[in-house]
Design an enzyme around this catalytic site. Structure first.
Site: not given
Ligand code: PGA
Ligand code: ZN
Length: 431
Positions: A371-372, A342, A317, A249, A393, A169, A292, A213
């Site tokens: 979060r995205s 998160k 995560d 990630d 991040k 990702q 991640e 992102e």
């Protein structure tokens, strides 16, 4: 009233509304208004590459916004939570959060919705901070919080966050050798722009298109090693070979086939052992410092194998879902070396901070994460400093990302006490 009681942040009202996240999807925004007229406001970001152990984000499921509306969560704030919190003190964060949890009374926050609860929880923290005349990071982190996080910059995107052929990702870079946060950002952005030029040469001008992102999405790239090679070329071109490390990630749950028990990786069915071998190879070839979610979210055993095999930070995560029981299990089984933090995976500020304490005490590092589906609200940046987290991040470009970096730049400029974590990002307190 005893000598410690303070009613300067008495809640007069709580109200929520539907606003948009960076993808144009609806999300919850909450105002907590005090008797003194202070408004604490917070937006809740939304994930796309969600873990299955996260607290429930309430969506309407009706015709509006293709079912993605959040009016049920908004109503829960306005009609159920608001009457409960009126007259309470916004500074009593634990009371605010516990009252909501008791009212929700579900194991996964599905009655009120974690999106409703986190919005209220953060807005209460904001109202309290402002009532005390403190910036949010100082209010939440206390007198001694002082670590500026290393930005984990998502330069090339794949997985669920971009229309590319890359399975992983996020292919990230970390400016660990910078002397300050502002220098880290300058160097990171120089590398980002250099990388755009390099990718355009090989993958054509569409390579400069970006994902959720702000990271590039080069057409035809499907091997993470090509992403790393391009990143290293950009770093070298800028003259920063000694200052940067690479990071990933993988978000492996999203290319794992539960029925088959294999990963569909670069077009082939690959076993857990095959993935671990691939990671060992990556780590011995590249300056890879952090990974991640390298494996399926319920494979604690595989995580332990990987953590023991590699001298690379292993970040949980989807594995942890910022959930206290899962984090404790990870610590007990030595299944990772860092928590991806998160807040909306758990749903309230006090619970999220408890999970962070649990992680620290168990020897895990902390990477605070967006979060995205981020919003322009910058509480994330403040929380990273409040927790002395050492790492944040939040993508790379697009305003909802740069808003977090800009907030951190202002904190660094305005606070002589702060210090950039740099190479100490896994443990900023090791002397
Ligand atoms: P999200 O995931 O889309 O759920 O925010 C981003 C990540 O996996 O870190
Ligand atoms: Zn992730």
């Amino acid at each position: 009233m005893n000598e410690y009681e303070w009613d300067g942040a008495c809640i007069r009202d709580v109200c929520a509304r539907e606003v948009l996240d960076c993808r144009g999807e609806p999300t919850v925004e909450v105002d907590v208004i005090t008797e003194a007229g202070i408004i604490g406001r917070a937006d809740v970001p939304c994930g796309r590459s969600r873990g299955k152990h996260e607290a429930v984000e309430l969506r309407d499921g009706d015709d509006r916004y293709h079912g993605r509306g959040v009016m049920r969560a908004v109503r829960n704030v306005n009609t159920t939570i608001a009457p409960l919190l009126k007259g309470k003190n916004a500074s009593d964060q634990r009371t605010v959060d516990t009252l909501m949890r008791d009212l929700d009374d579900s194991p996964d926050k599905s009655s009120l919705g974690a999106n409703a609860m986190l919005g209220v929880s953060l807005a209460a923290a904001r109202a309290a901070a402002e009532s005390h005349g403190l910036p949010l990071y100082r209010y939440l982190g206390g007198a001694t919080a002082h670590i500026m996080p290393v930005p984990v910059l998502d330069m090339i995107e794949g997985g669920l966050l971009a229309s590319t052929d890359l399975d992983f990702q996020e292919h990230q870079v970390m400016p660990v050798g910078a002397p300050t946060f502002s220098e880290a950002i300058r160097m990171g952005m120089e590398v980002y722009h250099e990388l755009g030029t390099i990718l355009e040469r090989t993958y054509g001008n569409q390579a400069r298109n970006v994902g959720d992102e702000g990271g590039y999405t080069p057409p035809g790239m499907n091997d993470p090693r090509d992403a790393f090679d391009a990143e290293l070329a950009a770093i070298e071109e800028c003259g920063y070979e000694k200052e940067f490390v690479l990071s990933l990630d993988c978000a492996a749950s999203h290319f794992y086939d539960v029925d088959m028990g294999t990963y569909t990786f670069m077009g082939k069915a690959t076993t857990r052992e095959g993935m671990i071998e691939f990671y060992e190879d990556l780590a011995s070839t590249y300056p890879l410092a952090s990974m991640e979610d390298p494996l399926y979210e319920d494979d604690f055993e595989g995580y332990t194998m990987l953590t023991e095999a590699l001298d690379v930070q292993i970040v949980g995560d989807d594995l942890f879902a910022t959930n206290p029981r899962r984090v404790q299990e990870g610590i007990d089984r030595h299944a990772a070396t860092a928590l991806l933090f998160k807040a909306n995976q758990i749903g309230t500020v006090s619970e999220a901070f408890d999970v962070a304490s649990c992680a620290y005490r168990g020897g895990l590092a902390i990477q605070v994460s967006e979060r995205s589906g981020q919003t322009e609200d910058t509480w994330l940046a403040d929380i990273a400093v409040a927790l002395d987290a050492g790492q944040i991040k939040t993508g790379v470009t697009r305003s909802e990302r740069t808003a977090q970096y800009n907030r951190l730049l202002r904190i660094e400029e305005g606070d002589p006490l702060v210090r950039y974590a740099g190479r100490g990002y896994r443990n900023p307190f090791r002397f």
